[in-house]
Design an enzyme around this catalytic site. Structure first.
Site, mmCIF file in Angstrom:
data_model
loop_
_atom_site.group_PDB
_atom_site.id
_atom_site.type_symbol
_atom_site.label_atom_id
_atom_site.label_comp_id
_atom_site.label_asym_id
_atom_site.label_seq_id
_atom_site.Cartn_x
_atom_site.Cartn_y
_atom_site.Cartn_z
ATOM 1 N N CYS A 275 0.806 -1.230 0.000
ATOM 2 C CA CYS A 275 0.000 0.000 0.000
ATOM 3 C C CYS A 275 0.833 1.271 0.000
ATOM 4 O O CYS A 275 0.814 2.025 -0.960
ATOM 5 C CB CYS A 275 -0.922 -0.007 1.202
HETATM 6 N N1 LIG Z 1 -2.740 -6.286 1.823
HETATM 7 C C1 LIG Z 1 -3.114 -5.183 2.426
HETATM 8 O O1 LIG Z 1 -2.715 -4.936 3.560
HETATM 9 C C2 LIG Z 1 -4.043 -4.190 1.787
HETATM 10 C C3 LIG Z 1 -4.645 -3.210 2.590
HETATM 11 C C4 LIG Z 1 -5.513 -2.304 2.033
HETATM 12 C C5 LIG Z 1 -5.761 -2.355 0.658
HETATM 13 N N2 LIG Z 1 -5.151 -3.310 -0.126
HETATM 14 C C6 LIG Z 1 -5.473 -3.314 -1.556
HETATM 15 O O2 LIG Z 1 -6.386 -4.376 -1.818
HETATM 16 C C7 LIG Z 1 -6.139 -4.925 -3.096
HETATM 17 C C8 LIG Z 1 -5.874 -6.423 -2.966
HETATM 18 O O3 LIG Z 1 -4.699 -6.589 -2.184
HETATM 19 P P1 LIG Z 1 -4.301 -7.973 -1.518
HETATM 20 O O4 LIG Z 1 -3.243 -7.663 -0.533
HETATM 21 O O5 LIG Z 1 -5.512 -8.712 -1.072
HETATM 22 O O6 LIG Z 1 -3.680 -8.733 -2.784
HETATM 23 P P2 LIG Z 1 -3.337 -10.283 -2.905
HETATM 24 O O7 LIG Z 1 -2.309 -10.392 -3.975
HETATM 25 O O8 LIG Z 1 -3.085 -10.870 -1.563
HETATM 26 O O9 LIG Z 1 -4.688 -10.929 -3.429
HETATM 27 C C9 LIG Z 1 -5.256 -10.631 -4.654
HETATM 28 C C10 LIG Z 1 -5.901 -11.882 -5.215
HETATM 29 O O10 LIG Z 1 -6.561 -11.532 -6.438
HETATM 30 C C11 LIG Z 1 -6.438 -12.621 -7.315
HETATM 31 N N3 LIG Z 1 -6.722 -12.184 -8.666
HETATM 32 C C12 LIG Z 1 -5.873 -11.724 -9.623
HETATM 33 N N4 LIG Z 1 -6.552 -11.444 -10.743
HETATM 34 C C13 LIG Z 1 -7.845 -11.737 -10.508
HETATM 35 C C14 LIG Z 1 -9.030 -11.656 -11.274
HETATM 36 N N5 LIG Z 1 -9.011 -11.201 -12.524
HETATM 37 N N6 LIG Z 1 -10.199 -12.046 -10.716
HETATM 38 C C15 LIG Z 1 -10.244 -12.505 -9.450
HETATM 39 N N7 LIG Z 1 -9.147 -12.590 -8.666
HETATM 40 C C16 LIG Z 1 -7.967 -12.208 -9.186
HETATM 41 C C17 LIG Z 1 -5.036 -13.116 -7.081
HETATM 42 O O11 LIG Z 1 -4.874 -14.462 -7.533
HETATM 43 C C18 LIG Z 1 -4.913 -12.978 -5.563
HETATM 44 O O12 LIG Z 1 -5.274 -14.158 -4.900
HETATM 45 C C19 LIG Z 1 -4.966 -4.136 -3.679
HETATM 46 O O13 LIG Z 1 -5.477 -3.083 -4.450
HETATM 47 C C20 LIG Z 1 -4.287 -3.582 -2.449
HETATM 48 O O14 LIG Z 1 -3.579 -2.397 -2.730
HETATM 49 C C21 LIG Z 1 -4.318 -4.234 0.420
#
Ligand SMILES: NC(=O)c1ccc[n+]([C@@H]2O[C@H](COP(=O)([O-])OP(=O)(O)OC[C@H]3O[C@@H](n4cnc5c(N)ncnc54)[C@H](O)[C@@H]3O)[C@@H](O)[C@H]2O)c1
Length: 439
Positions: A275
């Protein structure tokens, strides 16, 4: 009853079928919270290992225990698939896919685009869609609205509903989780906000409505830019303190005694995670199309990007003061995750620190109880050393990059020849010990 009223009733009665696209750090906890609230939830992720694991009731996200996940799968409230066609029967879909940067530093929207393309095939009347991925203001209206609504002949706010709600989860945190962290929601129209609130409000504790999707998108970027700028500022403070031979940690602790008007941030070897180092750059990228240069973001990014190099130079100087060179030295990096007590290595400064130490000719190993193996930016594949204390004893320099609580710092200090503490993990003990140099 019109489409909106019908959907709101279904959501409030928990009769609506929910899909979560993306079952990662954000998506799985959200799916669990909706399932616990009583919704019928399907997680969709192209990564079959994740959907298989969910269907077996086994969690792969530390914040969600298997003991919490398994009963939801057994009761039929939660399941997962790689097959997007289940969206045909879904009323409410939330998108939680990654939003990384490209090599060039520009937003990589490919995951949002592919999720939206799949969703577009199954859009139907009476659906609500919420985007959760962190992104630049305008994404929901510019990308999701035309692809999901207009191209399907569906009128937003009447036939279907679209909103943005930023995820604020702080992995590893116990007091504020997906369930009780206030959730900001902004709709494309007031009716969209009303439907999204009905949905999220049925499972989450606090909903804070804003007047537009853009305001919700910008809220997330304000939060993360605030952290980025303050971390950069305190890093620069550390650099200035070192020049003046003042202990920055002592200064920060002293400033933090002020009961108002000060918020404590600490310096470190660089920004990490999915992030803080990334999201503000989505905003600065977008602002370029408004002929505006986001100076705080650019400056903060420049300062924090340089921190791994600064840390390695300080280690080099410290060894020099001891009549040693970094070239040929055995360097043990302690902690590789981007922050304490979690298993996430994305954007971790440890990767850069290891590459830079190697470049200077050090023989680098690392230890992290949560990261058994890693690949650095330069492509070096490494495994965490099996015997921590043996590695500490052998190392010419132990470099604390991530201050995991699990470490027994006193024993490490006793066994080490020299420690560079980039996180103040050793606190006042480190300040007093001649073996320790602090950032
Ligand atoms: N990890 C954090 O602490 C956090 C906190 C706040 C916001 N975010 C935001 O949330 C979002 C997700 O982050 P995350 O940490 O969960 O990522 P992550 O990589 O852990 O998980 C994302 C998942 O999406 C899947 N994916 C990819 N393409 C896809 C598609 N077309 N359809 C369905 N699934 C698909 C991936 O296989 C993966 O399992 C990002 O934008 C991130 O910036 C993350």
């Amino acid at each position: 009853m019109n489409t909106k009223e019908n959907l709101v009733r279904k959501l409030k009665d928990k009769q609506a079928r929910v899909a979560i696209l993306g079952l990662g750090y954000v998506g799985l906890p959200l799916a669990v919270v909706f399932a616990e609230a009583g919704f019928d939830v399907t997680g969709i992720d192209p990564d079959g290992r994740k959907s298989d694991s969910v269907n077996k009731g086994v969690s792969y996200i530390p914040d969600i225990s298997t003991e919490r996940l398994a009963p939801l799968v057994r009761s039929g409230n939660l399941n997962a698939t790689t097959d997007f066609s289940v969206l045909e029967g879904v009323d409410a879909a939330s998108i939680c896919v990654p939003t990384p940067l490209r090599q060039t530093g520009d937003p990589d929207m490919s995951f949002i685009l592919s999720a939206v393309e799949e969703l577009a095939k199954y859009m139907h009347k009476g659906m609500v869609v919420v985007l959760e991925s962190s992104t630049y203001p305008g994404t929901t209206r510019e990308i999701l609205l035309p692809k999901l609504g207009e191209e399907n002949g569906l009128k937003v706010g009447e036939d279907w509903f679209l909103a943005f709600s930023p995820e604020r989860v702080d992995p590893g945190r116990q007091d504020f989780t997906t369930l009780n962290t206030p959730k900001v929601v902004g709709g494309i129209t007031p009716a969209c906000a009303e439907v999204a609130e009905a949905w999220y409000g049925s499972a989450l504790k606090y909903i804070h409505l804003v007047s537009s999707a853009e305001a919700a998108e910008m809220t997330k970027l304000l939060e993360n830019t605030f952290r980025m700028v303050n971390i950069a500022m305190v890093n620069e403070m550390a650099i200035m303190c070192e020049r003046m031979n003042v202990d920055v940690w002592e200064v920060i602790d002293a400033a933090a005694t002020k009961p108002f008007g000060f918020m404590k941030f600490t310096p470190g070897p660089g920004l990490g995670g999915h992030c803080i180092p990334i999201d503000p750059l989505y905003l600065s990228w977008k602002m370029k199309s408004y002929q505006y240069n986001a100076r705080f973001i650019e400056l903060s990014s420049e300062i924090t990007t340089n921190m791994p190099r600064y840390v390695v130079n300080r280690i080099l100087d410290a060894l020099n003061d001891r009549g040693q060179t970094l070239k040929g030295a055995r360097a043990l990096v302690l902690g590789a995750a981007y922050k304490p007590d979690i298993d996430d290595i994305r954007e971790s400064p440890a990767l850069e620190v290891i590459d830079l130490l190697e470049k200077k000719g050090a023989k680098v190993s690392y230890h992290d109880p949560y990261i058994p193996a890693l690949t650095t930016h330069a492509g070096k594949e490494m495994r965490s050393v099996p015997d921590l204390m043996a590695a500490v004893r052998e190392a010419d320099a132990v470099i604390i990059v991530t201050n995991h609580k699990i470490y027994d710092y006193q024993s490490i200090l006793n066994a080490a020849k020299f420690i560079f503490d980039s996180r103040n993990a050793l606190g006042k003990t480190g300040m007093r010990s001649p073996k320790v140099v602090r950032l």
